[in-house]
Write an enzyme that holds these catalytic residues in place. Structure first.
Site, PDB file in Angstrom:
ATOM      1  N   LYS A  73       1.067   4.182  -2.844  1.00  0.00           N
ATOM      2  CA  LYS A  73       0.714   5.578  -2.547  1.00  0.00           C
ATOM      3  C   LYS A  73       1.911   6.514  -2.774  1.00  0.00           C
ATOM      4  CE  LYS A  73      -3.617   4.940  -1.555  1.00  0.00           C
ATOM      5  NZ  LYS A  73      -4.653   5.505  -2.445  1.00  0.00           N
ATOM      6  N   TYR A  80       0.840  -1.211   0.000  1.00  0.00           N
ATOM      7  CA  TYR A  80       0.000   0.000   0.000  1.00  0.00           C
ATOM      8  C   TYR A  80       0.880   1.268   0.000  1.00  0.00           C
ATOM      9  CZ  TYR A  80      -3.742   3.178   1.586  1.00  0.00           C
ATOM     10  OH  TYR A  80      -4.646   4.205   1.695  1.00  0.00           O
TER      11      TYR A  80
HETATM   12  P1  NAP Z   1     -13.439   2.345   0.915  1.00  0.00           P
HETATM   13  O1  NAP Z   1     -14.467   2.818   1.870  1.00  0.00           O
HETATM   14  O2  NAP Z   1     -12.947   0.937   1.002  1.00  0.00           O
HETATM   15  O3  NAP Z   1     -13.981   2.624  -0.584  1.00  0.00           O
HETATM   16  C1  NAP Z   1     -13.196   2.273  -1.678  1.00  0.00           C
HETATM   17  C2  NAP Z   1     -13.925   2.616  -2.968  1.00  0.00           C
HETATM   18  O4  NAP Z   1     -13.076   2.251  -4.076  1.00  0.00           O
HETATM   19  C3  NAP Z   1     -15.219   1.837  -3.157  1.00  0.00           C
HETATM   20  O5  NAP Z   1     -16.127   2.635  -3.864  1.00  0.00           O
HETATM   21  C4  NAP Z   1     -14.779   0.652  -4.002  1.00  0.00           C
HETATM   22  O6  NAP Z   1     -15.899   0.109  -4.668  1.00  0.00           O
HETATM   23  C5  NAP Z   1     -13.766   1.327  -4.920  1.00  0.00           C
HETATM   24  N1  NAP Z   1     -12.778   0.437  -5.523  1.00  0.00           N
HETATM   25  C6  NAP Z   1     -11.904  -0.401  -4.914  1.00  0.00           C
HETATM   26  N2  NAP Z   1     -11.148  -1.033  -5.821  1.00  0.00           N
HETATM   27  C7  NAP Z   1     -11.520  -0.558  -7.041  1.00  0.00           C
HETATM   28  C8  NAP Z   1     -11.108  -0.814  -8.372  1.00  0.00           C
HETATM   29  N3  NAP Z   1     -10.145  -1.717  -8.648  1.00  0.00           N
HETATM   30  N4  NAP Z   1     -11.716  -0.160  -9.376  1.00  0.00           N
HETATM   31  C9  NAP Z   1     -12.682   0.741  -9.135  1.00  0.00           C
HETATM   32  N5  NAP Z   1     -13.135   1.030  -7.889  1.00  0.00           N
HETATM   33  C10 NAP Z   1     -12.550   0.384  -6.856  1.00  0.00           C
HETATM   34  O7  NAP Z   1     -12.118   3.240   0.971  1.00  0.00           O
HETATM   35  P2  NAP Z   1     -11.894   4.742   1.504  1.00  0.00           P
HETATM   36  O8  NAP Z   1     -11.420   4.658   2.903  1.00  0.00           O
HETATM   37  O9  NAP Z   1     -13.041   5.603   1.153  1.00  0.00           O
HETATM   38  O10 NAP Z   1     -10.622   5.134   0.629  1.00  0.00           O
HETATM   39  C11 NAP Z   1     -10.704   5.894  -0.572  1.00  0.00           C
HETATM   40  C12 NAP Z   1      -9.301   6.281  -0.995  1.00  0.00           C
HETATM   41  O11 NAP Z   1      -8.678   7.036   0.042  1.00  0.00           O
HETATM   42  C13 NAP Z   1      -8.378   5.094  -1.256  1.00  0.00           C
HETATM   43  O12 NAP Z   1      -7.528   5.368  -2.338  1.00  0.00           O
HETATM   44  C14 NAP Z   1      -7.574   5.002   0.015  1.00  0.00           C
HETATM   45  O13 NAP Z   1      -6.315   4.384  -0.184  1.00  0.00           O
HETATM   46  C15 NAP Z   1      -7.446   6.459   0.371  1.00  0.00           C
HETATM   47  N6  NAP Z   1      -7.150   6.693   1.780  1.00  0.00           N
HETATM   48  C16 NAP Z   1      -8.030   6.324   2.752  1.00  0.00           C
HETATM   49  C17 NAP Z   1      -7.718   6.564   4.088  1.00  0.00           C
HETATM   50  C18 NAP Z   1      -8.638   6.193   5.212  1.00  0.00           C
HETATM   51  O14 NAP Z   1      -8.226   6.347   6.368  1.00  0.00           O
HETATM   52  N7  NAP Z   1      -9.845   5.735   4.951  1.00  0.00           N
HETATM   53  C19 NAP Z   1      -6.501   7.167   4.412  1.00  0.00           C
HETATM   54  C20 NAP Z   1      -5.629   7.527   3.397  1.00  0.00           C
HETATM   55  C21 NAP Z   1      -5.964   7.292   2.079  1.00  0.00           C
HETATM   56  P3  NAP Z   1     -15.904  -1.414  -5.220  1.00  0.00           P
HETATM   57  O15 NAP Z   1     -15.396  -2.281  -4.111  1.00  0.00           O
HETATM   58  O16 NAP Z   1     -17.307  -1.674  -5.617  1.00  0.00           O
HETATM   59  O17 NAP Z   1     -14.994  -1.406  -6.412  1.00  0.00           O
END
Ligand code: NAP
Length: 255
Positions: free
Chosen positions: A165, A161
């Site tokens: 990133k 990861y």
């Molecule tokens: P989440 O709740 O798990 O949602 C992830 C989203 O991405 C879902 O809509 C999922 O839908 C979609 N997805 C996953 N794999 C995909 C693929 N191969 N193609 C198209 N869509 C895909 O995650 P989140 O926490 O909102 O995170 C969103 C972004 O923020 C990510 O890039 C994550 O790394 C980043 N981020 C999150 C955090 C945190 O603390 N939450 C911190 C830093 C960065 P499907 O499963 O239906 O595809």
């Protein structure tokens, strides 16, 4: 609503991973500022539900839900084709889709490495590459890549990861340099620890330990990420490119 409250009216945004979490909040915020939206995620039901909810809340907006796996070139190609077919342009590309497959490196399976790099980094290449032609033709566009403070700090148990990133950050710097002369601005947002399904899966003890290291002493909300993304798409960000902005409650101050 007056146009000053709808600064993105008439603009078209593609948001990946828009069915839940941060991506869903970004879609909602951009719609609230007047943008038309293409919502992508692998699960069609998820993007259709998000799209229907937004259409109800913003009856003047136009919404296109598309099942799309960003790690697949063909799938992203179809997403961009359908976007241009319906809306005739792409003003904003928000690369938010991402996954985790955590493990200590000695236990990490090759598939765990491959899956995360394919979704998180190759996915961003695919969308940027396939949206670039349209944006360069327009001589305008904004790309916002969602990276993570883990891409700056590293994190035990997340070499896959963190590498993905970190790669997004380098990609952002390079793409911003390539596309600046054609009016396309490319930036990254680095969230810290945000309340979504991704972090809900962590054990409570790990969540508590993580929160203790945050100077603002709380976990962030998806809306605190989407507010910055909307700013980076808006008129106030016209002189910002190649920037990585942390939204992390101070977790990675100094990085
Ligand atoms: P989440 O709740 O798990 O949602 C992830 C989203 O991405 C879902 O809509 C999922 O839908 C979609 N997805 C996953 N794999 C995909 C693929 N191969 N193609 C198209 N869509 C895909 O995650 P989140 O926490 O909102 O995170 C969103 C972004 O923020 C990510 O890039 C994550 O790394 C980043 N981020 C999150 C955090 C945190 O603390 N939450 C911190 C830093 C960065 P499907 O499963 O239906 O595809």
């Amino acid at each position: 609503m007056s146009d000053s409250l709808m600064p993105l009216k008439g603009q078209v945004a593609v948001v990946t991973g828009a069915s839940r979490g941060i991506g869903r909040a970004i879609a909602s915020r951009l719609a609230s500022e007047g943008a038309d939206l293409v919502l992508g995620a692998r699960g069609v039901d998820g993007v259709e539900a998000a799209s229907a909810a937004l259409a109800e809340e913003y009856p003047d907006g136009r919404f296109l839900p598309v099942g799309c796996d960003v790690s697949s070139w063909d799938s992203v190609s179809e997403l961009m084709d359908r976007t241009v077919e319906k809306f005739e342009k792409i003003d904003f590309l928000i690369n938010n889709a991402g996954i985790t497959r955590d493990n200590l490196v000695m236990r990490m399976k090759k598939e765990e490495w491959d899956d995360v790099l394919a979704a998180n980094l190759t996915g961003v290449f695919n969308t940027c590459r396939l949206a670039a032609r349209q944006m360069l033709r327009q001589r305008a566009g904004r790309i916002v890549n969602i990276t993570s403070v883990v891409g700056l700090l590293g994190n035990a148990g997340q070499v896959n990861y963190a590498a993905s990133k970190g790669g997004i950050i380098s990609l952002t710097y390079s793409l911003a340099r390539e596309m600046a002369s054609r009016g396309v601005l490319v930036n990254a947002v680095a969230p810290g620890f945000i309340e979504t399904d991704m972090t809900a899966a962590m054990p409570e003890a790990a969540r508590e330990a993580m929160s203790e290291g945050i100077p603002l002493a709380r976990i962030g909300k998806p809306e605190e990420i989407s507010a910055l993304v909307a700013f980076l798409c808006g008129p106030g960000a016209s002189y910002i490119t190649g920037e990585v902005i942390r939204v992390d409650g101070g977790l990675a101050i100094g990085c």
